[in-house]
Design a protein around this motif. Structure first.
Motif, PDB file in Angstrom:
ATOM      1  N   PRO A   1       0.813  -1.210   0.143  1.00 33.68           N
ATOM      2  CA  PRO A   1       0.113   0.101   0.059  1.00 33.68           C
ATOM      3  C   PRO A   1       0.697   1.374  -0.063  1.00 33.68           C
ATOM      4  CG  PRO A   1      -0.722  -1.490   1.908  1.00 33.68           C
ATOM      5  CD  PRO A   1       0.616  -2.112   1.163  1.00 33.68           C
ATOM      6  N   LEU A   2       0.405   2.234  -0.612  1.00 34.65           N
ATOM      7  CA  LEU A   2       1.167   3.616  -0.673  1.00 34.65           C
ATOM      8  C   LEU A   2       1.479   3.998   0.742  1.00 34.65           C
ATOM      9  CD1 LEU A   2       2.070   5.686  -2.467  1.00 34.65           C
ATOM     10  CD2 LEU A   2      -0.180   6.647  -2.339  1.00 34.65           C
ATOM     11  N   SER A   3       0.541   3.894   1.757  1.00 39.65           N
ATOM     12  CA  SER A   3       0.845   4.417   3.031  1.00 39.65           C
ATOM     13  C   SER A   3       1.773   3.603   3.630  1.00 39.65           C
ATOM     14  CB  SER A   3      -0.141   3.995   4.025  1.00 39.65           C
ATOM     15  OG  SER A   3      -0.669   2.683   4.081  1.00 39.65           O
ATOM     16  N   THR A   4       2.408   2.189   3.525  1.00 30.49           N
ATOM     17  CA  THR A   4       3.438   1.561   3.799  1.00 30.49           C
ATOM     18  C   THR A   4       4.687   2.056   3.076  1.00 30.49           C
ATOM     19  OG1 THR A   4       2.026  -0.274   4.346  1.00 30.49           O
ATOM     20  CG2 THR A   4       4.198  -0.609   4.055  1.00 30.49           C
ATOM     21  N   GLN A   5       4.614   2.414   1.660  1.00 32.42           N
ATOM     22  CA  GLN A   5       5.701   2.816   1.008  1.00 32.42           C
ATOM     23  C   GLN A   5       6.087   4.346   1.519  1.00 32.42           C
ATOM     24  OE1 GLN A   5       5.646   2.683  -3.287  1.00 32.42           O
ATOM     25  NE2 GLN A   5       3.680   1.378  -3.015  1.00 32.42           N
ATOM     26  N   ILE A   6       5.181   5.017   2.109  1.00 32.23           N
ATOM     27  CA  ILE A   6       5.634   6.488   2.769  1.00 32.23           C
ATOM     28  C   ILE A   6       6.244   6.113   3.950  1.00 32.23           C
ATOM     29  CG2 ILE A   6       4.567   8.280   3.810  1.00 32.23           C
ATOM     30  CD1 ILE A   6       2.338   8.359   1.423  1.00 32.23           C
ATOM     31  N   LYS A   7       5.860   4.967   4.729  1.00 31.35           N
ATOM     32  CA  LYS A   7       6.527   4.954   5.985  1.00 31.35           C
ATOM     33  C   LYS A   7       7.874   4.364   6.097  1.00 31.35           C
ATOM     34  CE  LYS A   7       1.984   4.233   8.353  1.00 31.35           C
ATOM     35  NZ  LYS A   7       1.088   3.137   8.782  1.00 31.35           N
ATOM     36  N   GLU A   8       7.971   3.694   4.788  1.00 34.82           N
ATOM     37  CA  GLU A   8       9.242   3.083   4.511  1.00 34.82           C
ATOM     38  C   GLU A   8      10.206   3.938   3.891  1.00 34.82           C
ATOM     39  OE1 GLU A   8       8.548  -0.259   2.287  1.00 34.82           O
ATOM     40  OE2 GLU A   8       7.739  -1.645   4.003  1.00 34.82           O
ATOM     41  N   ALA A   9       9.703   5.026   3.226  1.00 35.14           N
ATOM     42  CA  ALA A   9      10.498   5.897   2.583  1.00 35.14           C
ATOM     43  C   ALA A   9      11.320   7.005   3.436  1.00 35.14           C
ATOM     44  CB  ALA A   9       9.707   6.791   1.616  1.00 35.14           C
ATOM     45  N   ILE A  10      10.746   7.394   4.656  1.00 31.41           N
ATOM     46  CA  ILE A  10      11.639   8.248   5.500  1.00 31.41           C
ATOM     47  C   ILE A  10      11.385   7.945   6.934  1.00 31.41           C
ATOM     48  CG2 ILE A  10       9.463   9.800   5.552  1.00 31.41           C
ATOM     49  CD1 ILE A  10      11.460  12.123   5.268  1.00 31.41           C
ATOM     50  N   THR A  11      12.289   8.088   7.695  1.00 36.22           N
ATOM     51  CA  THR A  11      12.380   7.863   9.138  1.00 36.22           C
ATOM     52  C   THR A  11      11.383   9.055   9.780  1.00 36.22           C
ATOM     53  OG1 THR A  11      14.223   9.129   9.823  1.00 36.22           O
ATOM     54  CG2 THR A  11      14.490   6.784   9.271  1.00 36.22           C
ATOM     55  N   VAL A  12      10.721   8.454  10.943  1.00 40.33           N
ATOM     56  CA  VAL A  12       9.971   9.543  11.745  1.00 40.33           C
ATOM     57  C   VAL A  12      10.782  10.785  12.299  1.00 40.33           C
ATOM     58  CG1 VAL A  12       8.876  10.058  13.735  1.00 40.33           C
ATOM     59  CG2 VAL A  12       8.270   8.116  12.300  1.00 40.33           C
ATOM     60  N   ARG A  13      12.059  10.438  12.623  1.00 40.85           N
ATOM     61  CA  ARG A  13      13.022  11.626  12.975  1.00 40.85           C
ATOM     62  C   ARG A  13      13.515  12.481  11.774  1.00 40.85           C
ATOM     63  NH1 ARG A  13      17.165  12.412  16.913  1.00 40.85           N
ATOM     64  NH2 ARG A  13      16.585  10.512  17.987  1.00 40.85           N
ATOM     65  N   GLN A  14      13.654  11.837  10.823  1.00 41.12           N
ATOM     66  CA  GLN A  14      13.938  12.928   9.525  1.00 41.12           C
ATOM     67  C   GLN A  14      12.800  13.817   9.420  1.00 41.12           C
ATOM     68  OE1 GLN A  14      14.600  10.385   5.882  1.00 41.12           O
ATOM     69  NE2 GLN A  14      15.688  12.255   4.795  1.00 41.12           N
ATOM     70  N   PHE A  15      11.639  13.336   9.391  1.00 40.79           N
ATOM     71  CA  PHE A  15      10.595  14.241   9.049  1.00 40.79           C
ATOM     72  C   PHE A  15      10.124  15.095  10.263  1.00 40.79           C
ATOM     73  CE2 PHE A  15       5.970  15.102   8.401  1.00 40.79           C
ATOM     74  CZ  PHE A  15       6.088  15.585   6.887  1.00 40.79           C
ATOM     75  N   VAL A  16      10.055  14.468  11.291  1.00 41.89           N
ATOM     76  CA  VAL A  16       9.818  15.571  12.611  1.00 41.89           C
ATOM     77  C   VAL A  16      10.723  16.610  12.650  1.00 41.89           C
ATOM     78  CG1 VAL A  16       9.784  15.474  15.168  1.00 41.89           C
ATOM     79  CG2 VAL A  16       8.532  13.763  13.542  1.00 41.89           C
ATOM     80  N   LEU A  17      12.265  16.160  12.416  1.00 44.59           N
ATOM     81  CA  LEU A  17      13.116  17.291  12.479  1.00 44.59           C
ATOM     82  C   LEU A  17      12.799  18.573  11.772  1.00 44.59           C
ATOM     83  CD1 LEU A  17      16.527  15.211  12.622  1.00 44.59           C
ATOM     84  CD2 LEU A  17      15.442  17.008  14.661  1.00 44.59           C
ATOM     85  N   ARG A  18      12.124  18.340  10.728  1.00 39.07           N
ATOM     86  CA  ARG A  18      11.751  19.654  10.069  1.00 39.07           C
ATOM     87  C   ARG A  18      10.676  20.719  10.696  1.00 39.07           C
ATOM     88  NH1 ARG A  18      12.021  18.852   3.874  1.00 39.07           N
ATOM     89  NH2 ARG A  18      11.000  20.762   4.085  1.00 39.07           N
ATOM     90  N   HIS A  19      10.103  20.117  11.842  1.00 39.02           N
ATOM     91  CA  HIS A  19       9.043  20.741  12.691  1.00 39.02           C
ATOM     92  C   HIS A  19       9.292  20.862  14.165  1.00 39.02           C
ATOM     93  CE1 HIS A  19       6.559  20.488   8.963  1.00 39.02           C
ATOM     94  NE2 HIS A  19       7.144  19.014   8.749  1.00 39.02           N
ATOM     95  N   VAL A  20      10.196  20.110  14.524  1.00 34.86           N
ATOM     96  CA  VAL A  20      10.572  19.977  16.001  1.00 34.86           C
ATOM     97  C   VAL A  20      12.178  20.103  16.232  1.00 34.86           C
ATOM     98  CG1 VAL A  20      10.052  18.848  18.126  1.00 34.86           C
ATOM     99  CG2 VAL A  20       8.242  18.859  16.320  1.00 34.86           C
ATOM    100  N   GLU A  21      12.522  20.711  17.313  1.00 31.79           N
ATOM    101  CA  GLU A  21      14.138  20.502  17.693  1.00 31.79           C
ATOM    102  C   GLU A  21      13.964  19.332  18.452  1.00 31.79           C
ATOM    103  OE1 GLU A  21      17.402  23.045  19.811  1.00 31.79           O
ATOM    104  OE2 GLU A  21      15.904  24.312  18.643  1.00 31.79           O
ATOM    105  N   LEU A  22      14.944  18.473  18.138  1.00 34.96           N
ATOM    106  CA  LEU A  22      14.975  17.345  19.161  1.00 34.96           C
ATOM    107  C   LEU A  22      16.487  17.202  19.502  1.00 34.96           C
ATOM    108  CD1 LEU A  22      13.488  14.480  16.811  1.00 34.96           C
ATOM    109  CD2 LEU A  22      12.310  15.717  18.720  1.00 34.96           C
ATOM    110  N   SER A  23      16.629  16.588  20.893  1.00 28.35           N
ATOM    111  CA  SER A  23      17.825  16.182  21.369  1.00 28.35           C
ATOM    112  C   SER A  23      18.019  14.876  20.704  1.00 28.35           C
ATOM    113  CB  SER A  23      17.502  16.023  22.904  1.00 28.35           C
ATOM    114  OG  SER A  23      16.985  14.810  23.059  1.00 28.35           O
TER     115      SER A  23
END
Length: 131
Positions: free
Chosen positions: A24-46
């Motif tokens: 499914p496209l949703s699975t491909q999206i989840k496999e394409a990018i890590t949550v950290r990589q995506f979230v770092l565009r919006h949240v400063e993480l330690s």
């Protein structure tokens, strides 16, 4: 509701996308990018993956990204999930819109789009048609 603008394309994980119709496209999206990589565009993480939740007034860094399992969670407001869930919260949109947006942001090729003239996203057992 006014939607926030879609940001410029992100760099995909090189091993993630093989435009196939068996996932499914949703699975491909989840496999394409890590949550950290995506979230770092919006949240400063330690380095440990902790930060302030973007969905409420957070003063204690209750937002956490789990790299091992590739999900995020806020211990204060209880929200969490995948890259798709994060985008749904950020944009205040539904699952179908989030998948469409992320497909465009990540420049995912959807093999079903050419075949039937629309994109189909599987959610559980019921496919959702994207206009």
């Amino acid at each position: 509701k006014k939607r926030k603008p879609v940001s410029e394309p992100l760099q995909k994980r090189p091993d993630a996308f093989k435009a196939t119709s068996d996932k499914p496209l949703s699975t491909q999206i989840k496999e394409a990018i890590t949550v950290r990589q995506f979230v770092l565009r919006h949240v400063e993480l330690s380095p440990q993956g902790l930060g302030s939740c973007p969905f409420h007034d957070d003063q204690v860094a209750s937002f956490n990204v789990n790299d091992e399992h590739n999900f995020w969670h806020c211990f204060a407001c209880g929200t969490g999930g995948s890259v798709i869930d994060f985008w749904m919260q950020m944009q205040e949109c539904d699952f179908t819109t989030a998948v469409r947006d992320l497909r465009d942001i990540l420049l995912v090729e959807d093999p079903l789009a050419d075949e039937i003239g629309e994109t189909v996203v599987e959610m559980g057992e019921e496919p959702l048609a994207l206009a």
